[in-house]
Design a protein around this motif. Sequence first.
Motif, PDB file in Angstrom:
ATOM      1  N   ALA A  94       4.002 -58.620   3.098  1.00 49.75           N
ATOM      2  CA  ALA A  94       4.338 -57.183   2.984  1.00 49.75           C
ATOM      3  C   ALA A  94       5.518 -56.132   3.240  1.00 49.75           C
ATOM      4  O   ALA A  94       5.789 -54.689   2.370  1.00 49.75           O
ATOM      5  N   SER A  95       5.903 -55.996   3.712  1.00 52.66           N
ATOM      6  CA  SER A  95       7.798 -55.407   4.689  1.00 52.66           C
ATOM      7  C   SER A  95       8.518 -56.246   3.662  1.00 52.66           C
ATOM      8  O   SER A  95       8.755 -56.527   3.583  1.00 52.66           O
ATOM      9  N   LEU A  96       9.872 -54.563   3.947  1.00 55.28           N
ATOM     10  CA  LEU A  96      10.605 -55.175   3.181  1.00 55.28           C
ATOM     11  C   LEU A  96      12.057 -53.737   3.539  1.00 55.28           C
ATOM     12  O   LEU A  96      11.530 -52.393   3.199  1.00 55.28           O
ATOM     13  N   THR A  97      13.221 -53.877   4.567  1.00 58.87           N
ATOM     14  CA  THR A  97      13.503 -53.001   4.910  1.00 58.87           C
ATOM     15  C   THR A  97      14.876 -52.819   4.272  1.00 58.87           C
ATOM     16  O   THR A  97      15.213 -53.873   4.595  1.00 58.87           O
ATOM     17  N   ILE A  98      15.645 -51.704   3.572  1.00 55.28           N
ATOM     18  CA  ILE A  98      17.029 -51.726   2.804  1.00 55.28           C
ATOM     19  C   ILE A  98      17.463 -50.948   3.654  1.00 55.28           C
ATOM     20  O   ILE A  98      16.641 -49.121   3.365  1.00 55.28           O
ATOM     21  N   PRO A  99      18.762 -50.576   3.519  1.00 57.09           N
ATOM     22  CA  PRO A  99      19.928 -49.916   4.239  1.00 57.09           C
ATOM     23  C   PRO A  99      20.330 -48.682   3.147  1.00 57.09           C
ATOM     24  O   PRO A  99      19.432 -49.606   1.989  1.00 57.09           O
ATOM     25  N   PHE A 100      20.056 -47.590   3.176  1.00 60.33           N
ATOM     26  CA  PHE A 100      21.220 -47.143   2.221  1.00 60.33           C
ATOM     27  C   PHE A 100      22.291 -45.819   3.057  1.00 60.33           C
ATOM     28  O   PHE A 100      22.809 -45.458   4.573  1.00 60.33           O
ATOM     29  N   VAL A 101      23.848 -45.848   2.171  1.00 55.33           N
ATOM     30  CA  VAL A 101      24.499 -45.245   1.996  1.00 55.33           C
ATOM     31  C   VAL A 101      25.293 -44.686   1.299  1.00 55.33           C
ATOM     32  O   VAL A 101      25.162 -44.450   0.508  1.00 55.33           O
ATOM     33  N   ASN A 102      25.113 -42.594   1.904  1.00 53.54           N
ATOM     34  CA  ASN A 102      25.867 -42.032   0.833  1.00 53.54           C
ATOM     35  C   ASN A 102      25.061 -41.952   0.084  1.00 53.54           C
ATOM     36  O   ASN A 102      25.112 -41.924  -1.237  1.00 53.54           O
ATOM     37  N   ARG A 103      23.284 -41.482   0.816  1.00 53.08           N
ATOM     38  CA  ARG A 103      22.246 -41.927  -0.644  1.00 53.08           C
ATOM     39  C   ARG A 103      21.678 -42.906  -1.838  1.00 53.08           C
ATOM     40  O   ARG A 103      21.218 -43.087  -2.026  1.00 53.08           O
ATOM     41  N   ARG A 104      23.222 -43.886  -1.402  1.00 52.54           N
ATOM     42  CA  ARG A 104      22.498 -45.097  -2.329  1.00 52.54           C
ATOM     43  C   ARG A 104      23.021 -46.182  -1.268  1.00 52.54           C
ATOM     44  O   ARG A 104      22.638 -46.537  -0.840  1.00 52.54           O
ATOM     45  N   LEU A 105      21.314 -47.339  -2.059  1.00 52.47           N
ATOM     46  CA  LEU A 105      20.186 -48.129  -1.607  1.00 52.47           C
ATOM     47  C   LEU A 105      22.010 -49.394  -1.465  1.00 52.47           C
ATOM     48  O   LEU A 105      22.722 -49.867  -2.546  1.00 52.47           O
ATOM     49  N   THR A 106      22.200 -50.338  -0.440  1.00 53.34           N
ATOM     50  CA  THR A 106      22.336 -50.847  -0.395  1.00 53.34           C
ATOM     51  C   THR A 106      22.591 -52.439  -1.613  1.00 53.34           C
ATOM     52  O   THR A 106      23.336 -53.637  -0.814  1.00 53.34           O
ATOM     53  N   VAL A 107      22.260 -52.043  -2.237  1.00 56.37           N
ATOM     54  CA  VAL A 107      21.679 -53.544  -3.332  1.00 56.37           C
ATOM     55  C   VAL A 107      22.714 -54.047  -4.280  1.00 56.37           C
ATOM     56  O   VAL A 107      23.419 -52.816  -4.288  1.00 56.37           O
ATOM     57  N   GLY A 108      22.706 -55.088  -4.519  1.00 49.93           N
ATOM     58  CA  GLY A 108      23.040 -56.231  -5.462  1.00 49.93           C
ATOM     59  C   GLY A 108      23.292 -55.196  -6.470  1.00 49.93           C
ATOM     60  O   GLY A 108      22.225 -54.982  -7.092  1.00 49.93           O
ATOM     61  N   THR A 109      24.031 -55.671  -6.766  1.00 51.24           N
ATOM     62  CA  THR A 109      23.848 -55.346  -8.803  1.00 51.24           C
ATOM     63  C   THR A 109      22.586 -56.072  -9.572  1.00 51.24           C
ATOM     64  O   THR A 109      21.982 -55.522 -10.330  1.00 51.24           O
ATOM     65  N   TRP A 110      22.739 -57.612  -9.213  1.00 52.09           N
ATOM     66  CA  TRP A 110      21.851 -58.167  -9.604  1.00 52.09           C
ATOM     67  C   TRP A 110      21.490 -58.497  -8.907  1.00 52.09           C
ATOM     68  O   TRP A 110      20.227 -59.656  -8.611  1.00 52.09           O
ATOM     69  N   GLN A 111      20.328 -57.643  -7.859  1.00 50.05           N
ATOM     70  CA  GLN A 111      19.539 -57.600  -7.245  1.00 50.05           C
ATOM     71  C   GLN A 111      18.446 -56.548  -7.232  1.00 50.05           C
ATOM     72  O   GLN A 111      18.632 -55.287  -6.936  1.00 50.05           O
TER      73      GLN A 111
END
Lengths: 139, 139, 139
Positions: free
Chosen positions: A99-116
């Motif tokens: 039920a939970s997912l934690t995602i970093p962000f740097v300079n206001r942008r999520l660090t997810v990949g382009t195809w993610q």
Amino acid sequence: MTVVTKEIAFQSRGNCDIIDITPQVAKNVKESGIGNGIVTLFVVGSTAGITTIEYEPNLLSDFKAMWDRVIPQNISYEHNRTWGEGNGHSHVRASLLGASLTIPFVNRRLTVGTWQQIVFVDFDNRPRSRKVTLQIMGE
Amino acid sequence: MTVVTKEIAFQSRGNCDIIDITPQVAKNVKESGIGNGIVTLFVVGSTAGITTIEYEPNLLSDFKAMWDRVIPQNISYEHNRTWGEGNGHSHVRASLLGASLTIPFVNRRLTVGTWQQIVFVDFDNRPRSRKVTLQIMGE
Amino acid sequence: MTVVTKEIAFQSRGNCDIIDITPQVAKNVKESGIGNGIVTLFVVGSTAGITTIEYEPNLLSDFKAMWDRVIPQNISYEHNRTWGEGNGHSHVRASLLGASLTIPFVNRRLTVGTWQQIVFVDFDNRPRSRKVTLQIMGE
């Protein structure tokens, strides 16, 4: 350091409906005014989960097919005797996915990949109103 | 309260390559200068995941065998028609395992057990350059 | 912003014992004096995991049955040759479920649903003393 709480609300169709919530998460992070930190996403309820996936129709079909194979709907579930809602498989799938997912962000942008993409997976057997809590923390 | 962003980069071999990243995570936490807090690890990309395991060769074989049994490579995946890369199983496995892991640290030390290592699991079907984002937060 | 570290300790019976730790987590969050933030729960050890579920006896049976089906105890595990403890299945299950869960709280209350409990799942094959680290962060 700041904490900003947000909520994403939407309708889902159930039956392994996979909803891309990346744009709403990215928007809320950007508008929070926090530059660097993490966003914790939490699914309220016990018949849905959250993960990341390449949001591509064929892959979504494969992901659904996996659930039908690994945790089938049409086997016996004790839970279906408790409430008679026929969604025993939904609960078991949700508890496995998480039920939970934690995602970093740097300079206001999520660090997810382009195809993610970040996806909400509704395992219930009927359409429902859903919400995901976002706890945005950082500085 | 401070936020420190780090990145771990490495080569992985694919095909359920399981890489122990505990030393790099521990080192980055120690060098962050933050005493108590959490480190959020996030896998950039959609064909790898992250979890903890006792890093012991026989158990790693068992973990790989589980993936081959539960989400086999040699069944039909729609995704393989999309890009022709033959890694449909890699994506489905990655979405089930999850891309994110958050670990507390106290007095600059991760609270992992002695027989519990942090591992990056590369499900792709070829060697790749990989990276994991570390968001270290605390005080 | 503050960081408060707590630990929950308890006895578990093994063999897919599912323990509702929601009251202890809620109590520790309330007593931390932090209003809004996140609590990161981390299982120390490699034969147990953590997730959320509707804590209802029939559903707990279904969840256990899923593990017996998907990652059976009575197949061959290489790990059982390493230590001779017969808990290869326990490790593989634990690594799939995951050792970490992060939950937001607002006004000192966890944002879990009414029918959604936080559970520690002990996959080991014998009773054990267990502990879960709580890292409570916020303001």
